[in-house]
Design an enzyme around this catalytic site. Sequence first.
Site, mmCIF file in Angstrom:
data_model
loop_
_atom_site.group_PDB
_atom_site.id
_atom_site.type_symbol
_atom_site.label_atom_id
_atom_site.label_comp_id
_atom_site.label_asym_id
_atom_site.label_seq_id
_atom_site.Cartn_x
_atom_site.Cartn_y
_atom_site.Cartn_z
ATOM 1 N N ASP A 72 0.820 -1.214 0.000
ATOM 2 C CA ASP A 72 0.000 0.000 0.000
ATOM 3 C C ASP A 72 0.852 1.261 0.000
ATOM 4 O O ASP A 72 2.069 1.213 0.141
ATOM 5 C CB ASP A 72 -0.944 0.001 1.213
ATOM 6 C CG ASP A 72 -0.266 -0.507 2.483
ATOM 7 O OD1 ASP A 72 0.940 -0.255 2.650
ATOM 8 O OD2 ASP A 72 -0.937 -1.162 3.301
ATOM 9 N N HIS A 143 -7.420 -5.262 10.160
ATOM 10 C CA HIS A 143 -7.198 -4.943 8.746
ATOM 11 C C HIS A 143 -5.830 -5.444 8.288
ATOM 12 O O HIS A 143 -4.869 -5.458 9.062
ATOM 13 C CB HIS A 143 -7.366 -3.442 8.467
ATOM 14 C CG HIS A 143 -6.260 -2.571 8.963
ATOM 15 N ND1 HIS A 143 -6.365 -1.810 10.104
ATOM 16 C CD2 HIS A 143 -5.025 -2.315 8.466
ATOM 17 C CE1 HIS A 143 -5.254 -1.121 10.282
ATOM 18 N NE2 HIS A 143 -4.412 -1.420 9.307
#
Length: 266
Positions: A72, A143
């Site tokens: 990410d 997450h």
Amino acid sequence: MRLIPLTTAADVGKWAARHIVEKINAFKPSAERPFILGLPTGSSPLEAYKSLVAMHQAGLVSFKHVVTFNMDEYVGLPTDHPESYHTFMHQNFFNHIDIPRENINLLNGNAEDTTAECRRYEEKIKSYGKIHLFMGGVGNDGHIAFNEPASSLASRTRIKTLTEETRIANSRFFGGDVSLVPKFALTVGVGTLLDAEEVMILVTGRNKALALQAAVEGNVNHMWTISCLQLHAKAIMVCDEPSTMELKVKTVKYFRELETESMKNL
């Protein structure tokens, strides 16, 4: 699923690094057939990166024929910002190993068209066939990458809005000022992760205990994204003692007995 119940965060990093090195060396990568490695940022992998750098410097592994894809990147932070994931990866890992610059793949959080950037990233991964090993961490709320609670378990690389909990947790990297933490990030999807041949998640600290419990003892549930690893054929959770506090004693005992050999000589 494999659970590797170790004692300290340093042990987690050493075990993960040793596992990666064993996988790379067994693969015998070449220019025509590189090993594809997925990588995270944050505090969880720091010990693993230290150990990987040390093993490289000791001549135990080369990254010359390794291609990396990061999980990410924040949207809107300049690449050279001290808290960008580009900066993090180069400072903590890439600058200390022999990986060619062209083998490093990071999402561009400043792309004019983020949808096109995410599509490009997915296509680049597919051009190599698959990611052989994806290492990751997990957030307090379960997450993985920036796939926040309620993310689709079939999702691909895309832009995501960060939850307030995640921004507060990450504010420690921004001088404690939540307003400086970006509100959006580009992230590989849950489906992207599940496509990897093997997924290894590092779990350290008491604040990750509920997430680890959900991953190991809970049901598959999109509110605990980490639970998706129950669907993966080769998932490994490498954890320290504080992170196991919410697991049943018999669960930890079961996996400790199973993994006795793999935990030796750290």
